[in-house]
Design an enzyme around this catalytic site. Structure first.
Site, short mmCIF file in Angstrom:
data_model
loop_
_atom_site.label_atom_id
_atom_site.label_comp_id
_atom_site.label_asym_id
_atom_site.label_seq_id
_atom_site.Cartn_x
_atom_site.Cartn_y
_atom_site.Cartn_z
N TYR A 1 12.04 -35.29 -19.04
CA TYR A 1 9.77 -35.74 -18.71
C TYR A 1 9.52 -35.78 -17.19
O TYR A 1 9.51 -35.99 -16.35
CB TYR A 1 9.72 -36.78 -19.55
CG TYR A 1 9.47 -38.11 -19.71
CD1 TYR A 1 8.81 -38.49 -18.20
CD2 TYR A 1 11.07 -38.80 -19.55
CE1 TYR A 1 8.69 -39.91 -17.76
CE2 TYR A 1 10.57 -40.07 -19.44
CZ TYR A 1 9.88 -40.66 -18.40
OH TYR A 1 9.78 -41.84 -18.45
N MET B 1 -5.43 -7.27 8.76
CA MET B 1 -5.09 -6.29 9.74
C MET B 1 -5.57 -5.41 10.16
O MET B 1 -6.68 -4.53 9.45
CB MET B 1 -3.54 -6.18 9.19
CG MET B 1 -2.00 -7.62 8.98
SD MET B 1 -0.44 -6.96 8.60
CE MET B 1 -0.95 -6.51 7.73
N ARG C 1 -2.83 3.39 8.67
CA ARG C 1 -3.24 1.97 7.86
C ARG C 1 -2.19 1.40 7.70
O ARG C 1 -0.72 1.73 7.20
CB ARG C 1 -3.78 2.53 6.81
CG ARG C 1 -4.62 3.93 6.18
CD ARG C 1 -5.00 4.63 4.45
NE ARG C 1 -5.27 3.24 3.80
CZ ARG C 1 -5.12 3.84 3.27
NH1 ARG C 1 -4.86 4.74 1.92
NH2 ARG C 1 -6.00 3.07 2.04
N THR D 1 8.07 -40.20 -7.02
CA THR D 1 8.49 -39.47 -6.23
C THR D 1 7.10 -39.41 -5.14
O THR D 1 7.69 -39.34 -4.10
CB THR D 1 8.23 -37.78 -6.52
OG1 THR D 1 7.03 -37.53 -7.29
CG2 THR D 1 9.08 -37.62 -7.56
N ASN D 2 6.39 -40.62 -5.31
CA ASN D 2 4.80 -40.63 -4.10
C ASN D 2 6.20 -41.68 -2.78
O ASN D 2 5.84 -41.13 -2.16
CB ASN D 2 3.85 -41.39 -4.22
CG ASN D 2 3.18 -40.49 -5.58
OD1 ASN D 2 3.80 -39.34 -5.54
ND2 ASN D 2 2.15 -41.28 -6.24
N ASP D 3 6.40 -42.90 -3.62
CA ASP D 3 7.02 -44.13 -2.78
C ASP D 3 8.41 -43.10 -2.83
O ASP D 3 8.72 -43.60 -1.03
CB ASP D 3 7.15 -44.65 -3.63
CG ASP D 3 6.20 -45.97 -3.04
OD1 ASP D 3 5.88 -46.45 -1.98
OD2 ASP D 3 6.11 -46.81 -3.90
N SER E 1 12.77 -43.50 -14.11
CA SER E 1 12.15 -42.70 -13.62
C SER E 1 11.39 -42.35 -12.32
O SER E 1 11.29 -44.10 -11.63
CB SER E 1 10.70 -43.66 -14.14
OG SER E 1 9.53 -42.47 -14.06
N CYS F 1 7.34 -39.95 -12.52
CA CYS F 1 5.68 -40.58 -12.77
C CYS F 1 4.98 -40.46 -11.31
O CYS F 1 3.97 -41.15 -11.20
CB CYS F 1 5.79 -41.88 -13.59
SG CYS F 1 6.78 -42.89 -12.45
N LYS G 1 0.32 -1.27 -0.33
CA LYS G 1 -0.12 0.07 0.16
C LYS G 1 1.16 1.27 -0.05
O LYS G 1 0.36 2.10 -1.05
CB LYS G 1 -0.98 0.13 1.06
CG LYS G 1 -2.18 1.10 1.07
CD LYS G 1 -3.13 0.55 2.76
CE LYS G 1 -3.55 -0.62 2.46
NZ LYS G 1 -3.97 -0.40 3.51
N HIS H 1 -6.07 -43.19 0.04
CA HIS H 1 -6.76 -44.42 -2.42
C HIS H 1 -7.42 -43.22 -2.70
O HIS H 1 -6.86 -43.56 -3.95
CB HIS H 1 -6.39 -46.16 -1.29
CG HIS H 1 -7.11 -46.63 -2.48
ND1 HIS H 1 -8.31 -46.36 -3.03
CD2 HIS H 1 -6.02 -46.54 -3.53
CE1 HIS H 1 -8.08 -47.87 -4.57
NE2 HIS H 1 -6.93 -48.17 -4.00
N ARG I 1 -3.39 -1.40 -6.64
CA ARG I 1 -3.13 -2.31 -6.75
C ARG I 1 -3.05 -2.72 -7.83
O ARG I 1 -3.81 -2.63 -8.29
CB ARG I 1 -2.42 -2.85 -5.86
CG ARG I 1 -4.08 -3.71 -5.71
CD ARG I 1 -3.74 -4.40 -3.87
NE ARG I 1 -5.15 -4.34 -3.73
CZ ARG I 1 -6.16 -4.69 -2.65
NH1 ARG I 1 -5.27 -4.92 -1.24
NH2 ARG I 1 -7.21 -4.72 -2.71
N GLY J 1 -8.17 -7.53 4.94
CA GLY J 1 -9.10 -7.17 5.94
C GLY J 1 -8.29 -7.83 7.22
O GLY J 1 -9.16 -8.01 8.03
N ARG K 1 0.15 -48.74 -15.57
CA ARG K 1 0.25 -49.80 -13.98
C ARG K 1 -0.72 -50.52 -14.51
O ARG K 1 -1.75 -50.47 -15.23
CB ARG K 1 -0.20 -49.00 -13.05
CG ARG K 1 -0.29 -47.55 -12.45
CD ARG K 1 -1.56 -47.32 -11.46
NE ARG K 1 -0.71 -46.31 -11.06
CZ ARG K 1 -1.24 -44.81 -11.62
NH1 ARG K 1 -2.14 -45.33 -12.54
NH2 ARG K 1 -1.14 -44.02 -11.13
#
Ligand code: ADP
Ligand code: MG
Ligand code: MG
Length: 890
Positions: free
Chosen positions: A868, A102, A91, A783-785, A780, A848, A22, A451, A335, A100, A574
């Site tokens: 990729y 602060m 202000r 990244t989950n496991d 590959s 993957c 601001k 899941h 802004r 809103g 899969r």
């Protein structure tokens, strides 16, 4: 003298860190010669000093006093003056807008003496006393921390005494009496009188604004918006202007373009004879800017000229707050304006066409998250709704259907043409067919990586999970809500996967025109300006993109859709679902097989079934690579439930019914039981423990590819081995795969390229990537496991049990399953990539896991130089956009 205070005349929009958004923008407008009430800014440095030490920097108040004196000289008014008082607003304004969150205190400087001066100046005693009343109330609450109810009660009492119900029915004398009551409350509750000294008021208000940085709601907001907690806020002290001085005055808010649709042309609300807060508070019905044109043409023209100038200057859509005091226009704020996802795309492209920004800049002005929002169908916001519960927004979209409580019924009803919502306590791999058939999925347990959530996102199915207030009774086919409402099978539900809301009955749904365009069922022209903008920016992204984008797809149908969405191959196909349904019985026989011959017989039966699955997929992805993952999940997922089977066997024993197979199966289930199945017999371990299994799968893949090639197609199989931790595992399986490839080539005598690679989803695999690369054509990252095994987090459990606690405590900013953790998991990705490529130059490396479709993670993978990312079909356009943005944004 220290430098914690800056006049609006000395700052610029570049200084948001120091002056807050601001303050920096007020300074910028001042610098441009746009009319802004004069004032000054206390810097974020001062705030941080105060928050860290509990006191303001030495000399701060002297500096403030000097600036106040200058302000008095400028305006010709003095704080606290009984005849013509200067009033100021105090202000808040941080670097990032926190609307809103602060405090802002208006009318600082009013007291028992100056209130009369204000009344005379404005010519409205009622307004002067009302302002004073608001000041005492606001000061009491926010600066002195008093209980707001005390003021509310006094106000109610004043109205009751007069026999009126609305604030506006109190006249100047009533308000004068109310101020007396209020100041008495302050004296009583704070132990000191309401400060009449304007300097003390000012200092109190400044500190209150500093402190509001750490208010509960501000802390919460920052956490949600991922705004750093240590920035602090600046404080702007500004001469008050009054929009409530009769018909030639007023206040308004405006946007330089429509923030909802992005349509060109100014857009705004105006309220005559009103202060700014009244516009937002919606006290009276507002007028449009067109009305202002009629009422006050000179101010309107000046406003439009300023708005055009601001948009040109900021090179983006701006929002503004303004006040007209007796025909004189003042700008109070500007802004770069917030906007909807649709408006973001449209405005970015329009600005390119207007020659304001480049295509590349336009690409950086939109995000994958915004594109994702545009792809979901949504409920008509004006439709009637009856909220039953709110769960987690697991997979976005809007779905309507009849409640069903088991997957077989879901499949049956869907086949009969009835859309269904599958309601479960939680889902298991056994529910896959039901989830495929359902329009949406609702669970009462589990988090965003349960899941249900993961599978639903993968399929682009709407899902609300963890709606904990629902008691789901699958046996009875009903659920009960917290207020006792019972919903039975067949009753219609509407679930909103973007908000987590669950409604009873049908809420009308609007399909996404962007998806219709991606799917090719609507042309760009039919889609309107937003679709045209998406089309434009997608091609800019594709032009700059370095990484390829592939899709996770297990069926020919998904593969075809992914291709329409621009996938350049399948990064994860899969194979587990190919062992479910009617083939489950074969898996049971495979597990029970006695000796190699028995086992081979079952594998021989599975082979042609698997082969035909792959033929369809290769055809759908003709010419593009298809990465097939060999069987990954723990075997027990294919076996009946232990308890159910025990009961069945016991009943059979009691009644003398034949049960030999079931008894054997029960033994096997018992034998295969694992305490930690995700760390047990799965992935490559299955391939080694069950001889012939991976060989059969590989043969099916490669024969399917050869068949497609024989018919003139071009299949590009890439076989991927899951859960490898040691190169020896990969070598053992690789031999089987290469042999199967040779056999397929001989059998069909066609050329057939094939690659063999591995998933990197265990820390050990990443740490020994150099050795593993010797036996792999590609990596590959799963990244989950990898996240699960790096953190030791069981993904199905942690999100619903303690993640929210971790987020509240600031231990985690975001779930590492949602956005890759760059320090830990990301480091393993880097080690794996670099060491793999060092050992084998040109090694192809992809991702993957779920992260392949997460905008922030995609940027990370671009930096790491991956070849990729692969994500669910619906995420493909998002990943394409983000991969392009990552290159352009550097
Ligand atoms: P927020 O950040 O919550 O929008 P602001 O600091 O913008 O808070 O203040 C809220 C409103 O108070 C403004 O929109 C404006 O209408 C009014 N206001 C603030 N300062 C002044 C001023 N100097 N003169 C007149 N009105 C003001
Ligand atoms: Mg404002
Ligand atoms: Mg895995």
């Amino acid at each position: 003298m220290t430098d914690f205070v800056r006049d609006f005349e000395t700052g610029s929009m570049e200084e948001k860190d120091l002056l807050g958004g601001k303050g920096a923008n007020l300074a910028e407008m001042t610098r441009l010669g746009i009319p802004v009430p004069p004032g000054f800014t206390l810097t974020t440095d001062a705030c941080r000093h105060y928050l860290a030490t509990g006191s303001v920097p030495d000399g701060l108040w002297d500096e403030v006093a000097t600036h106040v004196a200058a302000l008095e000289a400028r305006t010709g008014r003095r704080l606290g003056d009984p005849v013509d008082p200067l009033l100021v607003s105090v202000r808040s304004g941080a670097k990032f807008s926190m609307p809103g969150m602060m405090e802002t205190v208006l009318d600082i400087g009013l007291g028992d003496r100056s209130v009369d001066g204000l009344a005379a100046q404005i010519g409205d005693p009622r307004f002067a006393w009302d302002s004073y009343r608001r000041l005492v109330q606001m000061y009491g609450k926010t600066v002195l921390g008093l209980d707001g109810e005390r003021f509310e009660d006094a106000l109610d009492a004043a109205k009751a005494a007069k026999g009126v119900t609305a604030d506006v029915d109190l006249d100047a004398d009533d308000l004068r009496a109310l101020v007396a009551t209020y100041t008495a409350v302050v004296a009583e509750d704070s132990g000191a009188p309401f400060p009449q000294d304007p300097g003390e008021q000012l200092r109190g208000a400044v500190l209150a604004v500093f402190r509001s940085w750490n208010s509960d709601r501000a802390v919460l907001y920052r956490r949600r918006e991922r705004i750093p907690a240590d920035l602090g806020t600046a404080v702007n002290v500004q001469a008050m202007v009054f929009g409530n001085r009769g018909a030639t005055s007023g206040s308004g808010v405006a946007f330089t373009r429509d923030p909802a649709t992005g349509a060109p042309g100014v857009y705004g609300d105006y309220l005559q004879d009103a202060q700014g807060e009244d516009v937002v508070a919606g006290i009276r019905n507002t007028l449009t800017l067109a009305d202002l044109e009629r009422l006050d043409r000179p101010s309107y023209d000046e406003l439009l000229a300023i708005m055009a100038r601001l948009e040109g200057h900021y090179r983006d859509m701006c929002d503004i707050e303004f006040t007209i005091e007796q025909g004189r226009l003042w700008m109070l704020q500007t802004r770069v304006g917030k906007r909807t996802a649709a408006a973001a795309f449209r405005i970015a492209v329009d600005l390119v066409d207007e020659g304001v920004i480049s295509e590349e800049e336009a690409l950086l002005r939109v995000t994958g998250g915004q594109l994702a929002q545009l792809m979901f169908p949504h409920f008509d916001p004006t439709g009637a709704r009856s909220l039953l519960a709110t769960g987690m927004s697991a997979s976005p979209g809007a779905a309507v259907g009849a409640a069903v409580f088991d997957s077989d019924t879901a499949v049956r009803m869907a086949a009969e043409g009835t859309p269904v919502i599958l309601v479960r306590r939680e889902t298991t791999p056994d529910d896959l067919h039901g989830m495929v058939a359902a329009a949406g999925i609702l669970t009462s347990r589990g988090g965003k990586t349960s899941h249900a959530a993961v599978v639903a996102r993968g399929m682009g199915r709407t899902c609300v999970c963890g709606a904990e207030t629902l008691e789901v009774d699958t046996r009875a086919g009903l659920f009960t809500t917290h207020d006792g409402t019972v919903v039975r099978q067949g009753e219609v539900l509407s679930i909103d996967g973007s908000t987590g809301e669950v409604f009873l009955g049908e809420v009308s749904v609007r399909p996404s025109p962007v998806v219709r365009y991606f799917e090719g069922s609507a042309s760009v022209d039919e889609g309107g300006p937003v679709v045209a903008a998406v089309d434009r920016l997608m091609s800019v992204a594709d032009k700059h993109r370095r990484m390829q984008v592939r899709a996770n797809a297990d069926t020919a149908e998904d593969a075809a859709r992914a291709r329409r969405f621009g996938a350049e191959g399948i990064g994860l196909c899969r194979t587990e679902h190919m062992f479910l349904g009617t083939r489950r019985e074969l898996v049971e026989r495979l597990i029970l097989a006695e000796g190699p011959a028995d086992r081979q017989a079952v594998l021989d039966e599975l082979l042609p079934l698997q082969r035909s699955d792959f033929v369809e997929i290769f055809e759908a992805m003709d010419g593009l690579p298809v990465t097939v993952r060999l069987l990954d999940p723990p075997l027990h997922e294919f076996l009946p439930d232990f308890t159910e089977l025990s009961v069945k066997v016991a009943v059979a024993e009691a009644t003398g019914a034949p049960h030999d197979t079931d008894s054997l199966l029960l033994l096997a289930v018992h034998r295969l039981h694992e305490e930690n199945p995700m760390l047990g017999l799965r992935g490559v371990r299955l391939g080694i423990a069950i001889p012939g299994l991976f060989e059969m799968q590989s043969q099916a893949v490669l024969e399917a590819a050869a068949l497609v090639n024989e018919r003139g197609g071009h299949a590009r199989p890439e076989i991927m081995v899951p859960l490898v931790g040691a190169v020896e595992e990969l070598r053992a399986i690789r031999t089987e795969i290469d042999d199967a490839a040779d056999r397929a080539r001989r059998k069909h005598s066609v050329p057939l390229e094939h690659l063999v690679g591995t998933m990197i989803e265990l820390p050990r695999a990443a740490l020994t990537a150099g050795a593993i690369a010797e036996a792999a054509d590609f990596f590959s990252f799963g990244t989950n496991d990898l996240t699960q095994t790096t953190w030791g987090f069981s993904r199905d459990d942690v999100e619903s049990s303690f993640f929210s606690r971790y987020m509240e405590a600031g231990i985690l900013g975001v779930s590492p399953f949602e956005t890759i953790d760059p320090q830990g998991v990301g480091r393993l990705v880097r080690i794996g990539t670099d060491e793999g490529r060092a050992a084998k130059p040109g090694l192809k490396v992809g991702v993957c896991g779920e992260h392949g479709g997460d905008p922030e993670s995609v940027r990370y993978f671009e930096e790491r130089g991956l070849d990729y990312v692969s994500c669910s079909p619906f995420r493909v356009p998002v990943a394409r956009l983000e991969a392009g943005r990552a290159v352009v944004g550097g």
